[in-house]
Write an enzyme that holds these catalytic residues in place. Structure first.
Site: not given
Length: 478
Positions: A96, A179
């Site tokens: 996105d 992450d």
């Protein structure tokens, strides 16, 4: 496709229309199409995402699509993407978000010029504040540059041979902070890290439906605290322990303590949740703080953050909540002198300070040869009757001016610094202020080039005593 320069890896899940919105920025790169590939990895979507991806692949020879059973998190799809990657470098992109049109070409050139293991491209965003890390382009640095810890998202370019040499992989399954685990491991292993700050490479976009489903809110059910401990220990294993508050290990751990742990004891979180929900988070954060973080990490915090840390580590939930109410009401104020043009630059003198909730300036009080925190901030905080001594009023204090492009969400940094100082306010009190001269050169501000046509706002960011605020700078003195 021999000799590929970059593999772009995009994990997707029930992305729908956002596939089509992101794709043009990936497929319209200035880097020739035969020099890079886009690898989509579908994580078991149940909507029309697979059909959209196959249509893209049918029309673009440099697009691959791979599918896998749903894992529930982006780690496994990213790992699968790396297994199929053929580029010299890999660039991670969320489904996105978007890339700047010249991002891959510029990032790859910067990587090759500096023989970098990791390249961090400037991020623009509708959702985050500007980061000092992107104030200047850096040819080469290592983890010793602790400003790298401002950017722990995976949306970077990594040399694929470096990733393979060190066996770097994302944790798989519902593993929140995956992450951070990958990027901190890469930072600790990298011999050369480069920062490209003169071009907006990555646009971190806010979805219209509020989804952004590769980013998850704090959730202890997904192993938040065990995972946080894992990352802390990873940093400890890669650095040398020290009692010096400015030692590398303590500087790197500062970010995790401040963002992941201390946020459970400060506004807005401690104020917006009901006690029954918030208290267990507070207690869990306290346990992690005491068991995983060396005392030097807390000792290296600026004054307001140290108060929070002491309240957290002592288990004083009510005190932390009362303190958060006072700090949450603090606002930044910018006083701007007359705007004028000097040598082609828009120029003005500016002074920034902080105001308490009652509208009065936040001050330090001189006592017994030292500085003490504004007593109004401690009102109602149990055990704070004697006040709180501020050992170093300038610890981690800074202020800067940034210029924001309203349409493109780009942040630019004018040259020059603001000076942080204490200004006498009478009766043994002084207010922390930042002051200096605003100089905006419209012909050189945008990465050394001219600003594009559009509307720009000037913002000031100030961090004093551990309180960070932004305020829009206008020409009417507000």
């Amino acid at each position: 496709m021999p000799g590929l320069k970059v593999s772009v890896i995009v994990p997707v899940y029930n992305t729908g229309q956002y596939v089509d919105e992101c794709a043009p920025s990936l497929l319209g790169q200035s880097l020739p199409a035969d020099e890079y590939e886009v690898i989509y990895v579908d994580d078991g979507s149940t909507d029309d995402t697979p059909a959209r991806l196959e249509k893209l692949a049918a029309g673009h020879p440099n697009v691959q699509v791979h599918t896998m059973p749903n894992s529930g998190w982006p780690g496994a799809p990213r790992n699968l993407g790396m297994e199929h990657a053929r580029g010299e470098y890999v660039q991670f992109v969320d489904h996105d978000d978007k890339l700047g049109a010249e991002a891959l070409e510029r990032l790859y050139a910067h990587a090759k010029r500096n023989d970098a293991d990791v390249v961090i491209g400037k991020m623009s965003s509708t959702m985050v504040r500007p980061r000092r890390l992107f104030r200047h382009t850096v040819d080469a640095c290592t983890i010793e540059n602790d400003e790298l810890m401002q950017s722990l998202s995976p949306h970077k370019m990594f040399r694929r041979a470096f990733v393979e040499e060190h066996g770097l992989r994302f944790p798989e399954g519902p593993w929140i902070l995956e992450d951070l685990a990958f990027v901190t491991a890469a930072y600790l292993k990298a011999e050369r890290i480069s920062v490209l700050a003169d071009y907006p490479c990555y646009y971190w976009m806010k979805r219209g439906d509020g989804g952004n489903n590769t980013r998850h809110r704090f959730n202890p059910r997904h192993g938040f605290w065990p995972n946080c401990r894992t990352i802390v220990r990873q940093i400890k294993d890669g650095t040398t322990p020290s009692d010096d508050i400015d030692a590398l290990q303590n500087r790197l751990l500062h970010r995790l303590y401040h963002v992941e742990v201390l946020s459970r004891a400060r506004e807005p979180e401690i104020l917006r949740e009901d006690r029954a929900e918030q208290l267990p988070r507070f207690e869990a954060a306290r346990e992690v703080a005491l068991e995983e973080f060396p005392p030097a990490v807390r000792e290296g915090l600026p004054a307001v953050s140290r108060v929070r840390a002491e309240l957290l580590e002592s288990g004083d939930f009510d005190g932390a909540r009362a303190f958060a109410e006072h700090i949450g009401a603090v606002k930044a104020r910018g006083e701007v002198g007359p705007l004028r043009w000097e040598d082609g630059c828009l120029t003005a003198d500016i002074t920034l300070d902080l105001l308490r909730g009652d509208g009065e300036p936040l001050v330090l009080v001189e006592r017994d040869g030292g500085w003490w925190l504004d007593p109004e901030l401690l009102d109602g905080v149990p055990g704070a009757g004697a006040g709180y001594e501020v050992r170093d009023p300038f610890r981690l204090a800074y202020a800067e001016i940034v210029v924001k492009d309203r349409d493109r969400e780009d942040w630019w940094y004018p040259e020059g610094d603001l000076e942080v100082r204490l200004e006498p306010a009478g009766d043994g009190r002084s207010r922390p202020v930042a002051s200096g001269r605003l100089r905006v050169d419209p012909e050189r501000l945008a990465g050394g080039g001219p600003l594009g046509r559009g509307v720009y706002d000037v913002w000031a960011f100030v961090q004093l005593l551990g309180v960070d605020r932004m305020v829009r700078v206008t020409g009417d003195g507000t």
